[in-house]
Design an enzyme around this catalytic site. Structure first.
Site, PDB file in Angstrom:
ATOM      1  N   ASN A  73       0.392  20.555 -20.252  1.00  0.00           N
ATOM      2  CA  ASN A  73       0.002  19.833 -21.471  1.00  0.00           C
ATOM      3  C   ASN A  73       0.005  20.736 -22.701  1.00  0.00           C
ATOM      4  OD1 ASN A  73      -0.434  17.410 -20.091  1.00  0.00           O
ATOM      5  ND2 ASN A  73      -2.483  18.054 -19.473  1.00  0.00           N
ATOM      6  N   HIS A 113       0.202  19.397 -26.222  1.00  0.00           N
ATOM      7  CA  HIS A 113      -0.010  17.947 -26.113  1.00  0.00           C
ATOM      8  C   HIS A 113      -1.286  17.446 -26.773  1.00  0.00           C
ATOM      9  CE1 HIS A 113       3.456  18.011 -23.569  1.00  0.00           C
ATOM     10  NE2 HIS A 113       3.339  16.759 -23.213  1.00  0.00           N
ATOM     11  N   LYS A 149       3.354  11.815 -10.873  1.00  0.00           N
ATOM     12  CA  LYS A 149       2.416  11.029 -11.694  1.00  0.00           C
ATOM     13  C   LYS A 149       3.106   9.718 -12.058  1.00  0.00           C
ATOM     14  CE  LYS A 149      -0.490  14.228 -14.280  1.00  0.00           C
ATOM     15  NZ  LYS A 149      -0.855  14.576 -15.674  1.00  0.00           N
ATOM     16  N   GLU A 177      10.073  18.980 -24.765  1.00  0.00           N
ATOM     17  CA  GLU A 177       9.412  19.388 -23.515  1.00  0.00           C
ATOM     18  C   GLU A 177      10.018  20.691 -22.983  1.00  0.00           C
ATOM     19  OE1 GLU A 177       6.716  18.048 -22.410  1.00  0.00           O
ATOM     20  OE2 GLU A 177       6.681  15.959 -23.083  1.00  0.00           O
ATOM     21  N   LYS A 181       8.460  23.102 -13.317  1.00  0.00           N
ATOM     22  CA  LYS A 181       7.515  22.005 -13.106  1.00  0.00           C
ATOM     23  C   LYS A 181       7.137  21.920 -11.625  1.00  0.00           C
ATOM     24  CE  LYS A 181       5.791  17.560 -14.088  1.00  0.00           C
ATOM     25  NZ  LYS A 181       5.767  16.338 -14.859  1.00  0.00           N
ATOM     26  N   GLU A 183      -3.786  18.075 -10.739  1.00  0.00           N
ATOM     27  CA  GLU A 183      -4.268  18.540 -12.037  1.00  0.00           C
ATOM     28  C   GLU A 183      -5.739  18.905 -12.044  1.00  0.00           C
ATOM     29  OE1 GLU A 183      -2.342  16.732 -15.380  1.00  0.00           O
ATOM     30  OE2 GLU A 183      -3.990  17.255 -16.717  1.00  0.00           O
ATOM     31  N   HIS A 188      -0.538  14.162 -28.896  1.00  0.00           N
ATOM     32  CA  HIS A 188      -1.077  12.815 -28.685  1.00  0.00           C
ATOM     33  C   HIS A 188      -1.715  12.286 -29.959  1.00  0.00           C
ATOM     34  CE1 HIS A 188      -1.242  13.779 -24.126  1.00  0.00           C
ATOM     35  NE2 HIS A 188      -0.128  13.155 -24.443  1.00  0.00           N
ATOM     36  N   ARG A 245      -1.965  22.715 -13.382  1.00  0.00           N
ATOM     37  CA  ARG A 245      -1.056  21.668 -13.866  1.00  0.00           C
ATOM     38  C   ARG A 245      -1.358  21.291 -15.317  1.00  0.00           C
ATOM     39  NH1 ARG A 245       1.345  16.459 -10.556  1.00  0.00           N
ATOM     40  NH2 ARG A 245       2.590  15.671 -12.293  1.00  0.00           N
ATOM     41  N   HIS A 251       7.299  11.134 -28.606  1.00  0.00           N
ATOM     42  CA  HIS A 251       6.493  12.089 -27.853  1.00  0.00           C
ATOM     43  C   HIS A 251       7.036  13.532 -27.927  1.00  0.00           C
ATOM     44  CE1 HIS A 251       3.800  13.549 -24.790  1.00  0.00           C
ATOM     45  NE2 HIS A 251       4.830  14.017 -24.107  1.00  0.00           N
ATOM     46  N   ARG A 286       0.814  -1.233   0.000  1.00  0.00           N
ATOM     47  CA  ARG A 286       0.000   0.000   0.000  1.00  0.00           C
ATOM     48  C   ARG A 286       0.839   1.270   0.000  1.00  0.00           C
ATOM     49  NH1 ARG A 286      -2.453  -3.566   3.220  1.00  0.00           N
ATOM     50  NH2 ARG A 286      -4.324  -4.485   2.291  1.00  0.00           N
TER      51      ARG A 286
HETATM   52  N1  LIG Z   1       5.072  10.968 -15.038  1.00  0.00           N
HETATM   53  C1  LIG Z   1       5.082  12.023 -15.819  1.00  0.00           C
HETATM   54  O1  LIG Z   1       4.754  13.132 -15.406  1.00  0.00           O
HETATM   55  C2  LIG Z   1       5.556  11.868 -17.230  1.00  0.00           C
HETATM   56  C3  LIG Z   1       5.818  13.003 -18.007  1.00  0.00           C
HETATM   57  C4  LIG Z   1       6.297  12.824 -19.300  1.00  0.00           C
HETATM   58  C5  LIG Z   1       6.516  11.550 -19.796  1.00  0.00           C
HETATM   59  N2  LIG Z   1       6.224  10.450 -19.014  1.00  0.00           N
HETATM   60  C6  LIG Z   1       6.451   9.086 -19.516  1.00  0.00           C
HETATM   61  O2  LIG Z   1       7.848   8.948 -19.778  1.00  0.00           O
HETATM   62  C7  LIG Z   1       8.028   7.971 -20.787  1.00  0.00           C
HETATM   63  C8  LIG Z   1       9.024   8.494 -21.784  1.00  0.00           C
HETATM   64  O3  LIG Z   1      10.235   8.756 -21.112  1.00  0.00           O
HETATM   65  P1  LIG Z   1      11.624   8.880 -21.881  1.00  0.00           P
HETATM   66  O4  LIG Z   1      11.475   9.811 -23.018  1.00  0.00           O
HETATM   67  O5  LIG Z   1      12.640   9.155 -20.867  1.00  0.00           O
HETATM   68  O6  LIG Z   1      11.783   7.443 -22.567  1.00  0.00           O
HETATM   69  P2  LIG Z   1      12.312   6.032 -22.030  1.00  0.00           P
HETATM   70  O7  LIG Z   1      12.253   5.957 -20.559  1.00  0.00           O
HETATM   71  O8  LIG Z   1      11.600   5.007 -22.810  1.00  0.00           O
HETATM   72  O9  LIG Z   1      13.864   6.077 -22.467  1.00  0.00           O
HETATM   73  C9  LIG Z   1      14.212   6.179 -23.836  1.00  0.00           C
HETATM   74  C10 LIG Z   1      15.336   5.203 -24.175  1.00  0.00           C
HETATM   75  O10 LIG Z   1      16.568   5.658 -23.616  1.00  0.00           O
HETATM   76  C11 LIG Z   1      17.200   4.604 -22.886  1.00  0.00           C
HETATM   77  N3  LIG Z   1      17.993   5.274 -21.871  1.00  0.00           N
HETATM   78  C12 LIG Z   1      17.581   5.835 -20.721  1.00  0.00           C
HETATM   79  N4  LIG Z   1      18.594   6.468 -20.125  1.00  0.00           N
HETATM   80  C13 LIG Z   1      19.677   6.308 -20.900  1.00  0.00           C
HETATM   81  C14 LIG Z   1      21.024   6.751 -20.819  1.00  0.00           C
HETATM   82  N5  LIG Z   1      21.435   7.547 -19.827  1.00  0.00           N
HETATM   83  N6  LIG Z   1      21.866   6.400 -21.806  1.00  0.00           N
HETATM   84  C15 LIG Z   1      21.438   5.636 -22.850  1.00  0.00           C
HETATM   85  N7  LIG Z   1      20.183   5.207 -22.977  1.00  0.00           N
HETATM   86  C16 LIG Z   1      19.312   5.544 -22.016  1.00  0.00           C
HETATM   87  C17 LIG Z   1      16.054   3.762 -22.412  1.00  0.00           C
HETATM   88  O11 LIG Z   1      16.497   2.448 -22.087  1.00  0.00           O
HETATM   89  C18 LIG Z   1      15.145   3.802 -23.629  1.00  0.00           C
HETATM   90  O12 LIG Z   1      15.581   2.894 -24.595  1.00  0.00           O
HETATM   91  C19 LIG Z   1       6.670   7.674 -21.376  1.00  0.00           C
HETATM   92  O13 LIG Z   1       6.236   6.427 -20.900  1.00  0.00           O
HETATM   93  C20 LIG Z   1       5.789   8.790 -20.820  1.00  0.00           C
HETATM   94  O14 LIG Z   1       4.446   8.379 -20.637  1.00  0.00           O
HETATM   95  C21 LIG Z   1       5.769  10.608 -17.756  1.00  0.00           C
HETATM   96 ZN   LIG Z   2       4.893  15.464 -22.574  1.00  0.00          ZN
END
Ligand SMILES: NC(=O)c1ccc[n+]([C@@H]2O[C@H](COP(=O)([O-])OP(=O)(O)OC[C@H]3O[C@@H](n4cnc5c(N)ncnc54)[C@H](O)[C@@H]3O)[C@@H](O)[C@H]2O)c1
Ligand SMILES: [Zn+2]
Length: 346
Positions: free
Chosen positions: A227, A230, A139, A181, A209, A219, A234, A223, A246, A117
């Site tokens: 977006n 976005h 999030k 971003e 942020k 949100e 999307h 917040r 993205h 939990r």
């Molecule tokens: N929680 C939130 O507020 C929020 C906000 C924006 C995005 N997201 C989520 O984040 C995700 C996208 O994140 P992302 O763009 O970081 O992609 P990701 O986490 O998929 O990473 C992209 C690639 O880079 C690799 N990688 C990571 N760090 C590395 C490093 N230092 N050196 C080499 N390779 C590395 C990973 O293994 C992957 O192949 C999505 O699932 C999205 O929904 C969440």
């Molecule tokens: Zn985004």
């Protein structure tokens, strides 16, 4: 090294940004924890130094690798992680550490939010997008076949590390996504982020942020401004079957939002041109949708966007800055979109 606090009362936490800040990971682990479930992916070089730092500090570390790519961002992954936690004897007093991009930190956060939990989580963001966005704000979640991030929880970390050393192994495309971003933050505040040294640039994005999250953690209002760009993004991700990543889609979405705002007489041509220039020239991203994207298909996808409450919802620029605009007439979106997609906009 720069430390920012995400101000959330007794759940406030530090975000430490700098080159080599991994060495302070142990100091972010809540007092009393003995065991760490460290969630990461293969191919993230920094994970090894995270493990070494924690072992040196006397923690027992259970390393859990998850798959790479959105298709692994599932409840099945959460279940297998929780079973690993059970086998490793992770208790309420222990901690989850996520070392990776947004995918890893979203999953690590969600697993931590529901194991017993809820146990503490510390994020080590290793992508630019993770540092400036995903790891901050609490999030968490996973995807369903029906849509992205549909199952999740708000679960704030106990601390976040942004070690800029991670960026040296990141692909050019992932760096570009982070810049998409960042361009969003540029329009949220008007800050000239690119004029700052990297450490300050990342720290300033974290601060922006953090401010927005602190004002509206769940949100209900402000917040949603995060977006910006976005709604179209999307849609573009879906209609291109994720050929556009993205952050790349967000960049295009920012420029479209400006065109739509112009179409609705909220801003002038100069402001639209500023969007295009910032995205294309300063941040080095494409400001136009790829060839062959169909306006009608985009419109249909956007109309079922989960953020659309009544008609189409966009974050739009205007005299008072950015605001959430609900019920944007579909005809206006169609007209702006048709011109944008056909590239006939100036
Ligand atoms: N929680 C939130 O507020 C929020 C906000 C924006 C995005 N997201 C989520 O984040 C995700 C996208 O994140 P992302 O763009 O970081 O992609 P990701 O986490 O998929 O990473 C992209 C690639 O880079 C690799 N990688 C990571 N760090 C590395 C490093 N230092 N050196 C080499 N390779 C590395 C990973 O293994 C992957 O192949 C999505 O699932 C999205 O929904 C969440
Ligand atoms: Zn985004």
């Amino acid at each position: 090294m720069i430390q920012i606090t995400v101000p959330l009362g007794d759940r406030s936490y530090p975000v430490v940004v700098g080159d080599g800040v991994m060495s302070s990971l142990a100091s972010l682990i809540p007092a009393g924890s003995r065991r760490v479930a460290l969630i990461t992916q293969h191919g993230i070089p920094l994970a090894q130094s995270a493990v070494a730092t924690l072992v040196d500090a006397g923690f027992t570390v259970e390393v859990c690798h998850i798959g790479d790519g959105e298709q692994h961002k599932t409840l099945a992954t959460i279940e297998s992680l929780c079973r690993r936690f059970a086998a490793a004897g992770i208790t309420r007093r222990d901690v989850v550490v996520g070392v990776g991009g947004g995918m890893v930190t979203d999953i690590a956060g969600f697993a931590a939010s529901c194991w017993h939990r809820g146990i503490p989580v510390v994020h080590v963001a290793t992508t630019l997008l993770g540092m400036v966005d995903a790891a901050i704000g609490g999030k968490t979640g996973v995807n369903l076949p029906e849509g992205k991030n549909l199952v999740g929880a708000f679960w704030q970390p106990s601390g976040v590390l942004c070690d800029l050393a991670a960026l040296s192994t990141l692909s050019e495309r992932d760096l570009r996504c982070g810049r998409g971003e960042m361009a969003k933050y540029h329009f949220l505040t008007g800050d000239d982020l690119l004029a700052m040294p990297l450490v300050q640039r990342v720290a300033r994005c974290v601060e922006i942020k953090a401010e927005v999250v602190a004002a509206d953690e769940r949100e209900g209002g402000r917040r949603a401004l995060l977006n910006y760009g976005h709604t179209l993004a999307h849609g573009l991700e879906t209609v291109t079957d994720h050929r556009l990543a993205h952050g790349e889609a967000v960049a295009i979405g920012l420029v479209f939002a400006a065109h739509l705002a112009r179409h609705l007489n909220r801003i002038d041509d100069e402001r639209v041109e500023l969007h295009r220039r910032v995205v294309a020239h300063e941040y080095g991203l494409s400001a136009q949708p790829p060839e062959g994207v169909d306006a009608e298909a985009l419109l249909a996808v956007m109309a079922r966007d989960k953020k659309a409450l009544d008609g189409l919802t966009f974050i739009l620029d205007g005299d008072a800055g950015l605001e959430v605009v609900e019920g944007v007439p579909e005809i206006a979106v169609r007209e702006a979109l048709e011109r944008f997609v056909s590239g006939s906009v100036s």
